[in-house]
Write a protein that holds these residues in place. Structure first.
Motif, PDB file in Angstrom:
ATOM      1  N   ALA A   1     -12.569  -6.811  -7.620  1.00 28.95           N
ATOM      2  CA  ALA A   1     -11.200  -7.234  -7.309  1.00 28.95           C
ATOM      3  C   ALA A   1     -10.647  -8.128  -8.417  1.00 28.95           C
TER       4      ALA A   1
ATOM      5  N   LEU B   1      -6.084 -11.622  -4.021  1.00 32.14           N
ATOM      6  CA  LEU B   1      -7.458 -11.332  -3.573  1.00 32.14           C
ATOM      7  C   LEU B   1      -7.531 -11.157  -2.061  1.00 32.14           C
TER       8      LEU B   1
ATOM      9  N   ALA C   1     -17.791  -6.630  -4.671  1.00 32.07           N
ATOM     10  CA  ALA C   1     -16.399  -6.380  -4.292  1.00 32.07           C
ATOM     11  C   ALA C   1     -15.484  -7.448  -4.884  1.00 32.07           C
ATOM     12  N   LEU C   2     -15.921  -8.702  -4.863  1.00 29.53           N
ATOM     13  CA  LEU C   2     -15.138  -9.787  -5.452  1.00 29.53           C
ATOM     14  C   LEU C   2     -14.989  -9.577  -6.955  1.00 29.53           C
TER      15      LEU C   2
ATOM     16  N   GLU D   1     -20.712  -8.043  -1.213  1.00 32.48           N
ATOM     17  CA  GLU D   1     -19.527  -8.899  -1.213  1.00 32.48           C
ATOM     18  C   GLU D   1     -19.238  -9.439  -2.617  1.00 32.48           C
TER      19      GLU D   1
ATOM     20  N   GLU E   1      -6.399  -7.715  -1.375  1.00 34.27           N
ATOM     21  CA  GLU E   1      -7.358  -6.715  -1.850  1.00 34.27           C
ATOM     22  C   GLU E   1      -8.638  -6.686  -1.016  1.00 34.27           C
ATOM     23  N   LEU E   2      -9.108  -7.855  -0.606  1.00 34.54           N
ATOM     24  CA  LEU E   2     -10.391  -7.933   0.081  1.00 34.54           C
ATOM     25  C   LEU E   2     -10.248  -8.004   1.598  1.00 34.54           C
TER      26      LEU E   2
END
Length: 68
Positions: free
Chosen positions: A13, A63, A9-10, A6, A66-67
């Motif tokens: 992004a 975000l 991924a953040l 996670e 995107e997430l």
């Protein structure tokens, strides 16, 4: 769910966001990771507080898309 995945991924992004809007990405990093107040961010970036507020709203929405 692996928290490391996670975080990665953040990070990715936010890097993509920086490619689209560098100032919004910097504002987001300062707010989330630096714990800075909007007035402090505005001073560092040389913009007004309302501009920081708009940048942060945009960055959060970006975000989420995107997430999400």
């Amino acid at each position: 769910d692996d928290p490391g995945v996670e975080v990665l991924a953040l990070h990715q992004a936010i890097e993509r966001l920086a490619g689209h809007d560098q100032r919004a990405a910097r504002a987001l990093e300062m707010a989330y990771f630096g714990g800075m107040a909007q007035a402090e961010i505005a001073c560092v970036l040389g913009v007004s507080v309302p501009t920081v507020e708009r940048d942060l709203r945009f960055a959060r929405a970006w975000l989420n898309r995107e997430l999400g």
